[in-house]
Design a protein around this motif. Structure first.
Motif, PDB file in Angstrom:
ATOM      1  N   PRO A  42       3.813  78.081 -73.464  1.00  0.00           N
ATOM      2  CA  PRO A  42       2.492  78.186 -74.144  1.00  0.00           C
ATOM      3  C   PRO A  42       2.220  79.569 -74.624  1.00  0.00           C
ATOM      4  O   PRO A  42       1.224  79.868 -75.296  1.00  0.00           O
ATOM      5  CB  PRO A  42       1.369  78.111 -73.121  1.00  0.00           C
ATOM      6  N   ARG A  43       2.945  80.607 -74.253  1.00  0.00           N
ATOM      7  CA  ARG A  43       2.917  82.066 -74.718  1.00  0.00           C
ATOM      8  C   ARG A  43       2.974  82.276 -76.321  1.00  0.00           C
ATOM      9  O   ARG A  43       2.943  83.057 -76.987  1.00  0.00           O
ATOM     10  CB  ARG A  43       3.697  83.128 -73.952  1.00  0.00           C
ATOM     11  N   TYR A  44       3.942  81.399 -76.885  1.00  0.00           N
ATOM     12  CA  TYR A  44       4.263  81.319 -78.227  1.00  0.00           C
ATOM     13  C   TYR A  44       4.059  80.293 -78.986  1.00  0.00           C
ATOM     14  O   TYR A  44       4.055  79.032 -78.581  1.00  0.00           O
ATOM     15  CB  TYR A  44       5.885  81.820 -78.121  1.00  0.00           C
ATOM     16  N   GLY A  45       3.783  80.557 -80.320  1.00  0.00           N
ATOM     17  CA  GLY A  45       3.605  79.526 -81.289  1.00  0.00           C
ATOM     18  C   GLY A  45       4.166  79.729 -82.700  1.00  0.00           C
ATOM     19  O   GLY A  45       3.991  80.903 -82.918  1.00  0.00           O
ATOM     20  N   SER A  46       4.736  78.645 -83.380  1.00  0.00           N
ATOM     21  CA  SER A  46       5.469  79.238 -84.689  1.00  0.00           C
ATOM     22  C   SER A  46       5.402  77.887 -85.359  1.00  0.00           C
ATOM     23  O   SER A  46       5.852  76.736 -84.844  1.00  0.00           O
ATOM     24  CB  SER A  46       6.957  79.451 -84.391  1.00  0.00           C
ATOM     25  N   PHE A  47       4.785  78.025 -86.629  1.00  0.00           N
ATOM     26  CA  PHE A  47       4.541  76.846 -87.409  1.00  0.00           C
ATOM     27  C   PHE A  47       5.143  77.197 -88.760  1.00  0.00           C
ATOM     28  O   PHE A  47       5.167  78.407 -89.258  1.00  0.00           O
ATOM     29  CB  PHE A  47       3.198  76.630 -87.562  1.00  0.00           C
ATOM     30  N   VAL A  48       5.583  76.208 -89.462  1.00  0.00           N
ATOM     31  CA  VAL A  48       6.025  76.327 -91.072  1.00  0.00           C
ATOM     32  C   VAL A  48       5.318  75.383 -91.808  1.00  0.00           C
ATOM     33  O   VAL A  48       4.782  74.494 -91.473  1.00  0.00           O
ATOM     34  CB  VAL A  48       7.539  76.037 -91.135  1.00  0.00           C
ATOM     35  N   ALA A  49       5.273  75.894 -92.966  1.00  0.00           N
ATOM     36  CA  ALA A  49       4.724  75.022 -94.271  1.00  0.00           C
ATOM     37  C   ALA A  49       5.997  74.671 -95.039  1.00  0.00           C
ATOM     38  O   ALA A  49       6.602  75.391 -95.600  1.00  0.00           O
ATOM     39  CB  ALA A  49       3.742  75.562 -95.029  1.00  0.00           C
ATOM     40  N   VAL A  50       5.929  73.274 -95.293  1.00  0.00           N
ATOM     41  CA  VAL A  50       7.232  72.691 -95.956  1.00  0.00           C
ATOM     42  C   VAL A  50       6.706  72.046 -97.331  1.00  0.00           C
ATOM     43  O   VAL A  50       5.870  71.208 -97.043  1.00  0.00           O
ATOM     44  CB  VAL A  50       8.074  71.850 -95.185  1.00  0.00           C
ATOM     45  N   ASP A  51       7.465  72.380 -98.492  1.00  0.00           N
ATOM     46  CA  ASP A  51       7.198  71.770 -99.566  1.00  0.00           C
ATOM     47  C   ASP A  51       8.466  71.194 -99.919  1.00  0.00           C
ATOM     48  O   ASP A  51       9.289  72.043-100.757  1.00  0.00           O
ATOM     49  CB  ASP A  51       6.356  72.362-100.624  1.00  0.00           C
ATOM     50  N   ASP A  52       8.459  69.884-100.321  1.00  0.00           N
ATOM     51  CA  ASP A  52       9.935  69.402-100.642  1.00  0.00           C
ATOM     52  C   ASP A  52      10.978  69.865 -99.964  1.00  0.00           C
ATOM     53  O   ASP A  52      12.222  70.365-100.804  1.00  0.00           O
ATOM     54  CB  ASP A  52      10.035  69.479-102.187  1.00  0.00           C
ATOM     55  N   GLY A  53      10.970  70.036 -98.816  1.00  0.00           N
ATOM     56  CA  GLY A  53      12.229  70.453 -98.067  1.00  0.00           C
ATOM     57  C   GLY A  53      12.290  72.016 -97.968  1.00  0.00           C
ATOM     58  O   GLY A  53      13.229  72.351 -97.094  1.00  0.00           O
ATOM     59  N   ARG A  54      11.343  72.762 -98.639  1.00  0.00           N
ATOM     60  CA  ARG A  54      11.597  74.262 -98.555  1.00  0.00           C
ATOM     61  C   ARG A  54      10.391  74.894 -97.848  1.00  0.00           C
ATOM     62  O   ARG A  54       9.220  74.360 -97.965  1.00  0.00           O
ATOM     63  CB  ARG A  54      11.510  74.614-100.252  1.00  0.00           C
ATOM     64  N   ILE A  55      10.808  75.524 -96.915  1.00  0.00           N
ATOM     65  CA  ILE A  55       9.589  76.540 -96.390  1.00  0.00           C
ATOM     66  C   ILE A  55       8.935  77.725 -97.261  1.00  0.00           C
ATOM     67  O   ILE A  55       9.751  78.408 -97.806  1.00  0.00           O
ATOM     68  CB  ILE A  55      10.512  77.265 -94.961  1.00  0.00           C
ATOM     69  N   VAL A  56       7.702  77.436 -97.243  1.00  0.00           N
ATOM     70  CA  VAL A  56       6.947  78.149 -98.185  1.00  0.00           C
ATOM     71  C   VAL A  56       5.763  78.960 -97.408  1.00  0.00           C
ATOM     72  O   VAL A  56       5.376  79.913 -98.051  1.00  0.00           O
ATOM     73  CB  VAL A  56       6.307  77.394 -99.346  1.00  0.00           C
ATOM     74  N   GLY A  57       5.863  78.806 -96.103  1.00  0.00           N
ATOM     75  CA  GLY A  57       4.744  79.543 -95.343  1.00  0.00           C
ATOM     76  C   GLY A  57       5.403  79.607 -93.890  1.00  0.00           C
ATOM     77  O   GLY A  57       6.029  78.643 -93.550  1.00  0.00           O
ATOM     78  N   TRP A  58       5.167  80.535 -93.187  1.00  0.00           N
ATOM     79  CA  TRP A  58       5.604  80.729 -91.777  1.00  0.00           C
ATOM     80  C   TRP A  58       4.388  81.413 -91.020  1.00  0.00           C
ATOM     81  O   TRP A  58       3.846  82.493 -91.450  1.00  0.00           O
ATOM     82  CB  TRP A  58       6.782  81.355 -91.784  1.00  0.00           C
ATOM     83  N   ALA A  59       4.092  80.989 -89.788  1.00  0.00           N
ATOM     84  CA  ALA A  59       3.194  81.755 -88.808  1.00  0.00           C
ATOM     85  C   ALA A  59       3.432  81.710 -87.738  1.00  0.00           C
ATOM     86  O   ALA A  59       4.217  80.693 -87.052  1.00  0.00           O
ATOM     87  CB  ALA A  59       1.835  81.142 -89.047  1.00  0.00           C
ATOM     88  N   TRP A  60       3.526  82.907 -86.882  1.00  0.00           N
ATOM     89  CA  TRP A  60       3.843  83.123 -85.509  1.00  0.00           C
ATOM     90  C   TRP A  60       2.842  83.700 -84.710  1.00  0.00           C
ATOM     91  O   TRP A  60       2.104  84.343 -85.111  1.00  0.00           O
ATOM     92  CB  TRP A  60       5.255  83.998 -85.399  1.00  0.00           C
ATOM     93  N   SER A  61       2.707  83.387 -83.409  1.00  0.00           N
ATOM     94  CA  SER A  61       1.839  83.869 -82.436  1.00  0.00           C
ATOM     95  C   SER A  61       2.339  84.187 -81.341  1.00  0.00           C
ATOM     96  O   SER A  61       3.288  83.565 -80.739  1.00  0.00           O
ATOM     97  CB  SER A  61       0.558  83.092 -82.398  1.00  0.00           C
ATOM     98  N   GLY A  62       1.895  84.905 -80.413  1.00  0.00           N
ATOM     99  CA  GLY A  62       2.338  85.118 -78.915  1.00  0.00           C
ATOM    100  C   GLY A  62       1.044  86.117 -78.266  1.00  0.00           C
ATOM    101  O   GLY A  62       0.329  86.613 -78.805  1.00  0.00           O
ATOM    102  N   LEU A  63       1.242  85.912 -77.029  1.00  0.00           N
ATOM    103  CA  LEU A  63       0.365  86.708 -75.873  1.00  0.00           C
ATOM    104  C   LEU A  63       0.826  87.874 -75.878  1.00  0.00           C
ATOM    105  O   LEU A  63       1.886  88.203 -75.812  1.00  0.00           O
ATOM    106  CB  LEU A  63       0.322  86.045 -74.857  1.00  0.00           C
ATOM    107  N   ILE A  64      -0.075  89.026 -75.825  1.00  0.00           N
ATOM    108  CA  ILE A  64       0.203  90.238 -75.781  1.00  0.00           C
ATOM    109  C   ILE A  64       0.273  90.353 -74.039  1.00  0.00           C
ATOM    110  O   ILE A  64      -0.859  90.388 -73.535  1.00  0.00           O
ATOM    111  CB  ILE A  64      -0.770  91.233 -76.230  1.00  0.00           C
ATOM    112  N   GLY A  65       1.477  90.829 -73.684  1.00  0.00           N
ATOM    113  CA  GLY A  65       1.555  90.757 -71.857  1.00  0.00           C
ATOM    114  C   GLY A  65       0.832  91.972 -71.356  1.00  0.00           C
ATOM    115  O   GLY A  65       1.018  93.076 -71.876  1.00  0.00           O
TER     116      GLY A  65
END
Length: 294
Positions: A42-65
């Motif tokens: 649960p400390r990490y999250g990572s998501f991508v936006a994909v258009d026609d098989g191509r990654i056009v966006g990316w987002a990452w999150s994490g907790l500050i230890g």
């Protein structure tokens, strides 16, 4: 347009997107692989936006230890030609959901000034600025004279417990918005010492009478590094030790064939800004530090 959790097969494309837009915010294939390979963490999250098989966006999150209350941080990137289509909004919704599920009470992002107005729609407010700078390690100045009572050692020769003790003090006394209280040794060992992108041979500590009194951590790969944390214990400040460990780390980076080193400092951190100026770092960009309650 598909928004989904990132998987191991997205790593190369996500790193390529990141390096095309913000190469000075060093990220490595090994660190991103670690994040996406543990979807149940649960400390990490990572998501991508994909258009026609191509990654056009990316987002990452994490907790500050060690933050108290629990804070999160994130990074969000969308290819310029795909902006204005709501992709960033959808990625941000996914990241905020991930952070809330992990127990974070706020989210922090370092944002290009052009995106500040957009971010305010979601409750973000600017608290300060952060400056990014870079240098070719081969152009760094010669190592300053090392005081006779001080030893400079790479992390490969240091007891991690000594470094953890120094890092505990550093986190409590560093400038910033996240309030770091304490991170237990085992958690620190997993998050920091065993991080796949920590370059122990290019990270340097200054020791005195068996204690780490200053250190600089270098994260990256064989092409570029990020100085993620440099600190001196409060009672030893004003003696040039930060300059000393950073100069030594850059020297070791040059010897390892690394050609780019990057760092960041808050606009009010005058001592470290002066150290980086002396070392020869060139200013690359300035971002706004934004905080949003979750």
């Amino acid at each position: 347009m598909e928004i989904r959790a990132a998987g191991p097969g997205d790593v190369d494309a996500a790193v390529a997107l990141h390096d095309a837009l913000v190469p000075y915010l060093v990220i490595t294939r090994s660190s991103l692989t670690r994040w996406v390979a543990a979807p149940a963490d649960p400390r990490y999250g990572s998501f991508v936006a994909v258009d026609d098989g191509r990654i056009v966006g990316w987002a990452w999150s994490g907790l500050i230890g060690g933050s108290d209350p629990l804070d999160g941080e994130l990074r969000l990137l969308v290819r310029p030609e795909y902006r204005g289509r709501g992709i960033g909004t959808r990625l941000l919704d996914a990241i905020h959901g991930s952070l809330r599920a992990a127990g974070a009470t706020s989210a922090r992002v370092f944002a290009d000034p052009a995106s500040v107005e957009w971010a305010t729609r979601f409750g973000y407010r600017q608290t300060r600025q952060v400056h990014y700078a870079g240098i070719d390690p081969r152009k760094a100045p010669d190592l300053p004279e090392v005081p006779s009572e001080v030893q400079l050692v790479p992390f490969t020769e240091i007891d991690p417990r000594l470094l953890h003790a120094a890092d505990e003090v550093a986190q409590r006394t560093k400038p910033g918005d996240a309030k770091i209280s304490s991170q237990p040794y085992d958690a620190w060992l997993a998050d920091i010492w065993n991080s796949p992108d920590l370059l122990r041979a290019v990270s340097v500590a200054a020791t005195h009478q068996g204690q780490v009194i200053a250190f600089t951590r270098s994260h990256g790969d064989d092409a570029k590094i990020w100085s993620r944390m440099t600190s001196t214990l409060p009672e030893y400040r004003g003696r040039g030790l930060a300059k000393l460990v950073k100069a030594a780390a850059l020297r070791r980076a040059a010897e390892a064939g690394i050609e780019a080193a990057y760092t960041a400092n808050y606009d009010g951190n005058t001592p470290m800004l002066a150290v980086n100026d002396w070392l020869g770092y060139d200013r690359i960009a300035t971002h706004a530090v934004l905080i949003c309650p979750l």
